[in-house]
Enzyme design. Structure first.
Site, PDB file in Angstrom:
ATOM      1  N   LYS A 125       0.863  -1.194   0.000  1.00 20.84           N
ATOM      2  CA  LYS A 125       0.000   0.000   0.000  1.00 20.84           C
ATOM      3  C   LYS A 125       0.889   1.230   0.000  1.00 20.84           C
ATOM      4  CE  LYS A 125      -4.399   1.094   0.299  1.00 20.84           C
ATOM      5  NZ  LYS A 125      -5.577   0.307  -0.082  1.00 20.84           N
ATOM      6  N   ASP A 165      -7.022   4.446  -4.525  1.00 23.55           N
ATOM      7  CA  ASP A 165      -7.665   4.333  -3.213  1.00 23.55           C
ATOM      8  C   ASP A 165      -8.268   5.723  -2.996  1.00 23.55           C
ATOM      9  OD1 ASP A 165      -7.603   2.248  -0.754  1.00 23.55           O
ATOM     10  OD2 ASP A 165      -7.509   4.245   0.088  1.00 23.55           O
TER      11      ASP A 165
HETATM   12  N1  GLU Z   1      -7.367   0.334  -2.821  1.00 22.87           N
HETATM   13  C1  GLU Z   1      -8.118  -0.848  -3.092  1.00 22.87           C
HETATM   14  C2  GLU Z   1      -8.129  -1.752  -1.882  1.00 22.87           C
HETATM   15  O1  GLU Z   1      -8.168  -1.255  -0.772  1.00 22.87           O
HETATM   16  C3  GLU Z   1      -7.721  -1.522  -4.385  1.00 22.87           C
HETATM   17  C4  GLU Z   1      -6.307  -1.983  -4.481  1.00 22.87           C
HETATM   18  C5  GLU Z   1      -5.907  -2.480  -5.856  1.00 22.87           C
HETATM   19  O2  GLU Z   1      -6.750  -2.542  -6.753  1.00 22.87           O
HETATM   20  O3  GLU Z   1      -4.731  -2.800  -6.007  1.00 22.87           O
HETATM   21  O4  GLU Z   1      -8.139  -2.948  -1.954  1.00 22.87           O
END
Ligand code: GLU
Length: 450
Positions: A125, A165
């Site tokens: 992340k 996100d």
């Molecule tokens: N931000 C999204 C999550 O919390 C998607 C992450 C992604 O698609 O890599 O899972």
């Protein structure tokens, strides 16, 4: 058990002041008790100690110039948490609340969420404490370019694949991909959530919200019920909330609330999703503007929220979908939902319920879908985007949506069967955490001490 206490004590000492991260770790470790107690292998291999320590943490300066020529400096992050199941995968969040604790909690959750999808993706992340609110398009572009000037060297289709996100959508992904391409000379699937014009997947935008609603329906079907005719509270007005509301209507349920950072909207006859889309995806306006079209709706400003929680959870409804952000549903909110007859809470956001709220929901034995299971449809569809990019194909909306439904069904079945296996039928927190942990931990053991 001691290891929970010891692990948290060690984290507090070695990674101070990261309360959201401790919260995420504590929740997972508590539910692993039954599996850790009986496995010398997990203990011998120091799986827990290795799991809570990211493989790599990248923190960097993001300097940029605003439209008036002023220089700003933000903090940029990418936490590459665990790559036992595949390349690091997870979104980027641009929000003023971002700090190391927030990114670490999100990265930690992502390991388990991604494992639950059954797909070959590790957990990571990133983001920045940048506030996109009120910034011009050129300011956003310059910020994204500066962010990538550092991050480009760490990412790639088989190493680390960022996505969106909070505060990062197709526009930001476009600017970041453009700069990545310029610096590396490569046109590849190093990002997901891309525009449909150049490598994005159909249904990716809808996937997190749709997936959460599919998950809710699977939970209800398990009790011979369905979403049909249910009044639903939704929080948030971003990508997740909008497409959750859209899918709720398609399944003949009725969303009656949504919210943004300045207030909560309540519309008894049902939220006008097309209008929310126009306000949020187009002009990026406040939800208060909704009342100009629908004078029968109500808007509660943040200043008028109850002191012990959020206005959105105080309306009477059958189901609740927290789709905004972490810790937006408190213990008092959970108690109010239950006393108002709510039978389901399904999390579109990451860790939206406080620890105390989760305890209340579990004790009440209502259907509770924790975020790492219920909102995994977004990242799962990101992996489908990676698969399309790698094979130079483009699947139809129906193909992707069918796969998404199947993945959500598998996640529900896995969490539910695992909960039953450990004598806690219906406890999807325990089921999801144990099932995800087993997959990651076994892969870690097979790959040795790395
Ligand atoms: N931000 C999204 C999550 O919390 C998607 C992450 C992604 O698609 O890599 O899972």
């Amino acid at each position: 058990m001691n290891y929970i206490h010891d692990t948290i004590a060690h984290l507090k000492q070695t990674s101070p002041a990261q309360c959201e991260f401790y919260q995420a770790v504590e929740e997972v470790l508590e539910s692993l008790e039954p599996i850790l107690e009986n496995s010398a292998d997990y203990q011998k291999n120091a799986i827990i100690q290795r799991l809570v320590e990211p493989e790599r943490q990248i923190m960097f300066r993001v300097p940029w110039v605003d439209d008036d020529g002023n220089i700003h400096v933000n903090k940029g992050y990418r936490i590459e948490f665990n790559s036992s199941l595949g390349p690091y995968k997870g979104g980027l969040r641009f929000h003023p609340s971002v700090n190391a604790s927030i990114i670490k909690f999100l990265g930690f959750e992502q390991i388990f969420k991604n494992a639950l999808t059954g797909l070959p993706i590790g957990g990571g992340k990133g983001g920045a404490n940048f506030d996109p609110k009120g910034r011009s398009d050129s300011e956003i572009m310059r910020f994204c370019q500066s962010f990538i000037n550092e991050l480009y060297r760490h990412i790639g289709p088989t190493t680390d694949v960022p996505a969106g996100d909070i505060g990062v959508g197709a526009r930001e992904i476009g600017y970041m991909f453009g700069q990545y391409k310029r610096l590396t000379g490569r046109y590849d699937g190093a990002f997901t959530g891309k525009s449909l014009l150049w490598g994005g997947s159909l249904a990716r935008k809808e996937a997190t919200g749709y997936g959460a609603v599919y998950f809710a329906n699977y939970m209800l079907q398990d009790n011979d019920d369905s979403l049909k005719g249910k009044r639903c509270l939704v929080s948030g007005a971003g990508n997740v909330a909008i497409y959750a509301m859209e899918k709720l209507y398609q399944l003949e349920a009725k969303p009656i609330t949504c919210s943004d950072s300045s207030g909560t909207l309540y519309h008894e006859s049902g939220i006008d999703v097309a209008l929310v889309k126009k306000l949020k995806e187009g002009a990026r306006e406040s939800l208060a503007v909704y009342l100009e079209t629908h004078s029968d709706a109500k808007y509660i400003a943040c200043a008028d929220y109850p002191s012990d929680g959020h206005a959105v959870w105080r309306f009477v409804a059958d189901a609740a979908f927290p789709c905004a952000t972490q810790n937006e549903l408190t213990e008092a909110d959970a108690r109010t939902l239950i006393s108002n007859g709510c039978i389901l809470v399904c999390e579109g956001a990451n860790m939206p319920s406080t620890k105390e709220a989760v305890d209340v929901l579990l004790a009440a034995k209502i259907a509770y879908g924790p975020g790492k299971a219920a909102n995994a449809g977004g990242v799962a569809t990101s992996q489908l985007e990676m698969a399309q990019n790698a094979s130079m194909q483009m699947w139809t909306f129906e193909e992707v949506d069918t796969k998404l439904q199947q993945i959500m069904k598998n996640i529900f079945d896995t969490a539910s069967n695992t909960a039953a296996e450990f004598d806690q039928p219906g406890n999807l927190v325990l089921g999801a955490n144990i099932a995800a942990f087993r997959r990651v931990a076994d892969a870690m053991i097979e790959q040795g001490v790395v």
